[in-house]
Motif scaffolding. Structure first.
Motif, PDB file in Angstrom:
ATOM      1  N   LYS A  79      -8.784   2.389   4.909  1.00 57.63           N
ATOM      2  CA  LYS A  79      -8.174   2.147   3.604  1.00 57.63           C
ATOM      3  C   LYS A  79      -6.726   2.649   3.583  1.00 57.63           C
ATOM      4  N   GLU A  80      -6.469   3.798   4.173  1.00 54.83           N
ATOM      5  CA  GLU A  80      -5.114   4.367   4.187  1.00 54.83           C
ATOM      6  C   GLU A  80      -4.148   3.483   4.972  1.00 54.83           C
ATOM      7  N   THR A  81      -4.618   2.977   6.091  1.00 47.23           N
ATOM      8  CA  THR A  81      -3.770   2.112   6.916  1.00 47.23           C
ATOM      9  C   THR A  81      -3.452   0.814   6.180  1.00 47.23           C
ATOM     10  N   ARG A  82      -4.437   0.252   5.524  1.00 48.43           N
ATOM     11  CA  ARG A  82      -4.206  -0.979   4.756  1.00 48.43           C
ATOM     12  C   ARG A  82      -3.226  -0.732   3.619  1.00 48.43           C
ATOM     13  N   GLN A  83      -3.369   0.412   2.929  1.00 46.28           N
ATOM     14  CA  GLN A  83      -2.453   0.732   1.834  1.00 46.28           C
ATOM     15  C   GLN A  83      -1.023   0.897   2.351  1.00 46.28           C
ATOM     16  N   THR A  84      -0.880   1.614   3.449  1.00 48.51           N
ATOM     17  CA  THR A  84       0.441   1.816   4.041  1.00 48.51           C
ATOM     18  C   THR A  84       1.060   0.469   4.410  1.00 48.51           C
ATOM     19  N   ASP A  85       0.272  -0.373   5.047  1.00 49.65           N
ATOM     20  CA  ASP A  85       0.757  -1.692   5.443  1.00 49.65           C
ATOM     21  C   ASP A  85       1.168  -2.507   4.223  1.00 49.65           C
ATOM     22  N   SER A  86       0.356  -2.509   3.181  1.00 47.74           N
ATOM     23  CA  SER A  86       0.686  -3.325   2.000  1.00 47.74           C
ATOM     24  C   SER A  86       1.944  -2.806   1.299  1.00 47.74           C
ATOM     25  N   ILE A  87       2.131  -1.488   1.233  1.00 49.30           N
ATOM     26  CA  ILE A  87       3.324  -0.922   0.597  1.00 49.30           C
ATOM     27  C   ILE A  87       4.577  -1.330   1.369  1.00 49.30           C
ATOM     28  N   PHE A  88       4.528  -1.149   2.681  1.00 49.17           N
ATOM     29  CA  PHE A  88       5.685  -1.507   3.500  1.00 49.17           C
ATOM     30  C   PHE A  88       5.944  -3.013   3.451  1.00 49.17           C
ATOM     31  N   THR A  89       4.885  -3.801   3.432  1.00 48.37           N
ATOM     32  CA  THR A  89       5.048  -5.253   3.375  1.00 48.37           C
ATOM     33  C   THR A  89       5.755  -5.672   2.091  1.00 48.37           C
TER      34      THR A  89
END
Length: 178
Positions: A79-89
């Motif tokens: 979940k943390e990795t997905r959140q980080t990816d979505s924020i940066f995206t």
């Protein structure tokens, strides 16, 4: 020329008794017509199958290419990795929109070069995501992913800064010439 004609005449005279001159029976035309009708029917079905196969292939190709255009989601990641990816995206998309808003004939070369560089960074990111998919999450890959995302954002920000500097210089040159 006469010699050739004589030879042909002689050849036909020799074959005279060997010709098949038997009359066809009266039912021959009917049987032949029925066979031709059956062949025509078979051709129609093969044409329909060919059209149907073409439609299936077309749909398959269309679905394949539309699936490739969708953004990759990290379904396998935490979940943390997905959140980080979505924020940066989202941040990257915002920066790209800002750059596209600044597009002008003077900035076109800078923007095109930046987009080429972004494609390179995107392909690197895709490789990292693939590695994450294959090997699972590990710190070096997560750091590489975050580093790539940060690099893309800082690159876009520097491109934006460069565009703004170019615009300021153009305004100064225009002001001096007036």
């Amino acid at each position: 020329m006469k010699n050739e004609n004589e030879k042909l005449d002689q050849l036909f005279e020799n074959l005279e008794n060997q010709w098949d001159v038997q009359e066809l029976d009266s039912q021959h035309l009917e049987r032949f017509s029925k066979k031709m009708i059956l062949k025509k029917r078979k051709r129609n079905y093969s044409f329909i199958y060919a059209v149907a196969a073409s439609v299936v292939v077309f749909l398959g190709v269309t679905l394949f290419y539309t699936n490739n255009e969708k953004p990759k989601e990290l379904k396998f990641a935490s979940k943390e990795t997905r959140q980080t990816d979505s924020i940066f995206t989202v941040l990257i998309q915002n920066e790209l929109e800002k750059i596209n808003e600044k597009k002008s004939p003077e900035n076109e070369k800078i923007i095109n070069d930046a987009l080429k560089q972004m494609k390179s960074l995107d392909s690197d990111y895709d490789k990292i995501v693939h590695e994450l998919e294959v090997n699972g999450e590990c710190k070096p890959l997560i750091y590489a992913m975050i580093s790539n995302l940060q690099t893309r954002i800082s690159f876009l920000q520097s491109v934006l800064q460069r565009i703004e500097e170019t615009e300021k210089l153009k305004k100064l040159n225009d002001a001096k010439t007036i």
